[in-house]
Design an enzyme around this catalytic site. Structure first.
Site, mmCIF file in Angstrom:
data_model
loop_
_atom_site.group_PDB
_atom_site.id
_atom_site.type_symbol
_atom_site.label_atom_id
_atom_site.label_comp_id
_atom_site.label_asym_id
_atom_site.label_seq_id
_atom_site.Cartn_x
_atom_site.Cartn_y
_atom_site.Cartn_z
ATOM 1 N N LEU A 84 0.837 -1.195 0.000
ATOM 2 C CA LEU A 84 0.000 0.000 0.000
ATOM 3 C C LEU A 84 0.881 1.258 0.000
ATOM 4 O O LEU A 84 0.823 2.082 0.898
ATOM 5 C CB LEU A 84 -0.959 0.017 1.194
ATOM 6 C CG LEU A 84 -2.209 0.873 0.959
ATOM 7 C CD1 LEU A 84 -3.158 0.160 -0.004
ATOM 8 C CD2 LEU A 84 -2.939 1.189 2.251
ATOM 9 N N GLY A 85 1.695 1.371 -1.035
ATOM 10 C CA GLY A 85 2.428 2.603 -1.279
ATOM 11 C C GLY A 85 1.572 3.550 -2.101
ATOM 12 O O GLY A 85 0.341 3.467 -2.082
ATOM 13 N N ARG A 86 2.216 4.454 -2.826
ATOM 14 C CA ARG A 86 1.466 5.416 -3.642
ATOM 15 C C ARG A 86 0.519 4.712 -4.610
ATOM 16 O O ARG A 86 -0.657 5.057 -4.712
ATOM 17 C CB ARG A 86 2.431 6.291 -4.458
ATOM 18 C CG ARG A 86 3.224 7.312 -3.677
ATOM 19 C CD ARG A 86 4.011 8.163 -4.671
ATOM 20 N NE ARG A 86 4.856 9.160 -4.027
ATOM 21 C CZ ARG A 86 6.118 8.964 -3.705
ATOM 22 N NH1 ARG A 86 6.682 7.783 -3.933
ATOM 23 N NH2 ARG A 86 6.833 9.924 -3.132
ATOM 24 N N ARG A 122 4.420 -4.361 4.530
ATOM 25 C CA ARG A 122 5.479 -4.802 5.447
ATOM 26 C C ARG A 122 5.539 -3.947 6.702
ATOM 27 O O ARG A 122 5.997 -4.401 7.744
ATOM 28 C CB ARG A 122 6.838 -4.793 4.746
ATOM 29 C CG ARG A 122 7.295 -3.426 4.280
ATOM 30 C CD ARG A 122 8.630 -3.507 3.570
ATOM 31 N NE ARG A 122 9.076 -2.204 3.093
ATOM 32 C CZ ARG A 122 10.208 -2.003 2.442
ATOM 33 N NH1 ARG A 122 11.010 -3.029 2.183
ATOM 34 N NH2 ARG A 122 10.550 -0.788 2.038
ATOM 35 N N ARG A 173 6.236 -5.901 -10.669
ATOM 36 C CA ARG A 173 7.342 -6.497 -11.412
ATOM 37 C C ARG A 173 7.096 -7.993 -11.524
ATOM 38 O O ARG A 173 6.535 -8.611 -10.617
ATOM 39 C CB ARG A 173 8.684 -6.228 -10.723
ATOM 40 C CG ARG A 173 9.197 -4.810 -10.908
ATOM 41 C CD ARG A 173 9.618 -4.544 -12.341
ATOM 42 N NE ARG A 173 10.212 -3.218 -12.526
ATOM 43 C CZ ARG A 173 9.549 -2.143 -12.932
ATOM 44 N NH1 ARG A 173 8.246 -2.239 -13.180
ATOM 45 N NH2 ARG A 173 10.174 -0.986 -13.098
ATOM 46 N N GLU A 184 10.744 -10.858 -18.597
ATOM 47 C CA GLU A 184 10.331 -9.896 -19.617
ATOM 48 C C GLU A 184 11.511 -9.500 -20.506
ATOM 49 O O GLU A 184 12.607 -9.250 -20.003
ATOM 50 C CB GLU A 184 9.791 -8.669 -18.872
ATOM 51 C CG GLU A 184 9.025 -7.690 -19.693
ATOM 52 C CD GLU A 184 8.325 -6.657 -18.822
ATOM 53 O OE1 GLU A 184 8.346 -5.479 -19.196
ATOM 54 O OE2 GLU A 184 7.776 -7.026 -17.759
ATOM 55 N N HIS A 187 3.317 -4.496 -20.809
ATOM 56 C CA HIS A 187 3.865 -3.500 -19.877
ATOM 57 C C HIS A 187 3.378 -2.088 -20.230
ATOM 58 O O HIS A 187 4.170 -1.178 -20.498
ATOM 59 C CB HIS A 187 5.392 -3.553 -19.839
ATOM 60 C CG HIS A 187 5.955 -3.103 -18.528
ATOM 61 N ND1 HIS A 187 6.987 -3.746 -17.885
ATOM 62 C CD2 HIS A 187 5.633 -2.054 -17.718
ATOM 63 C CE1 HIS A 187 7.279 -3.126 -16.754
ATOM 64 N NE2 HIS A 187 6.458 -2.101 -16.640
#
Length: 314
Positions: free
Chosen positions: A152-154, A176, A234, A263, A281
């Protein structure tokens, strides 16, 4: 400062870079190899690089002239930052500019996977469609369901806002560290609980040694049979082999992927499946977003050139 730009960028960004620096535009379709990166670090004062360029410890181990490596993108797992710092080289990225576009792709994949949109598109293109029927291509309703966001970052918060306020979804998240104020009604839970309860699991954590194969066979087995897995972070955060096996066996309903473990290689076994949506992507693939990313990288480069603190050091 002599600057090397590893890939073609938008016209607006390239114009500004050429105005500010003695710029070489490589414009190759392929990423910098380790040897190319080593040579570039020895020849140029600054590099503007992006996903796939191999800025490894070996690349930094030569006799670098470079003072700064400006990454075009928020993820920088292709750059050995510790090796760069050991050589006194600043590394920067472009956070913020990518947030909304990447969150939009997450919602695109949730909807496409749940409603079998890619499968339906392929079916229509074959000419096999004979008209609407009540039971054709039945998928899963999205509104009112539970989304589980891993990280739950930006970007994770932007996905949560879209899910909750746009689709009335219950939001669970795993992070985390404790998130005291997620900015909307949301519940922080252990990863195993999230996997067991979510109808849609969205991966939004940065790539790092700690998150490599964070989602493997054991984690996928904890998901509900009707659940969908979406990855916009990723590729190596998900064990691709385990995901393919689960999709082939119908242990989860579907997946939506914008990134891949190796990738740009996408396994034929994955491409053959109808219950997975595959995008190339596209997370930040809007011109105004790529402009913003490039101009943020430019701001980092200018600050380094002028001896000022860089805005987005990593």
């Amino acid at each position: 400062m002599k600057l090397l730009v590893s890939r073609a960028l938008t016209p607006r960004v390239e114009k500004r870079l050429a105005e500010e620096f003695d710029t070489t535009f490589r414009n190759g379709a392929t990423p910098l190899s380790e040897n190319e990166a080593r040579a570039a670090l020895a020849e140029y004062d600054a590099l503007l690089v992006t996903l796939g360029d191999r800025l490894t410890a070996a690349a930094f181990a030569g006799a670098p002239k470079a003072r700064i490596v400006a990454n075009f993108g928020v993820g920088y797992n292709h750059i050995d930052v510790a090796a760069a710092h050991a050589q006194g080289i600043t590394v920067t990225n472009t956070p913020g500019a990518v947030t909304d576009a990447t969150a939009d792709i997450a919602l695109t994949l949730i909807l496409m996977s749940a409603r079998r949109a890619a499968e339906g598109d392929r079916f229509v293109r074959t000419g096999a469609w004979t008209g609407w029927t009540p039971t054709q291509f039945l998928g899963q309703h999205v509104t009112g369901k539970t989304v589980g966001i891993v990280g739950l970052g930006r970007i994770g918060k932007a996905i949560a806002r879209r899910c909750h306020y746009g689709f009335d979804m219950r939001v669970l998240f795993h992070n985390r560290s404790t998130v005291a104020e997620p900015g909307l009604p949301a519940e922080q839970v252990p990863l195993d609980d999230l996997l067991a309860k979510a109808d849609f699991v969205v991966i939004a954590v940065p790539a790092s040694p700690a998150t490599h194969h964070l989602i493997g066979a054991d984690q996928i087995a904890r998901m509900q049979p009707h659940a969908h897995l979406v990855n916009i972070a990723r590729g190596d955060i998900v064990d691709e082999t385990a995901l393919i096996a689960a999709l082939q066996a119908g242990r989860i309903a579907g997946a939506g992927l914008d990134v891949y473990e190796h990738e740009p290689a996408v396994p034929e076994a994955l491409r053959a499946l109808n219950n997975v949506t595959l995008l190339p992507h596209l997370g930040t693939a809007a011109e105004e977003v790529r402009d913003a990313m490039g101009l943020m990288a430019l701001d980092n480069l200018i600050a380094a050139r002028d001896g000022k603190p860089v805005p987005n050091a990593v």
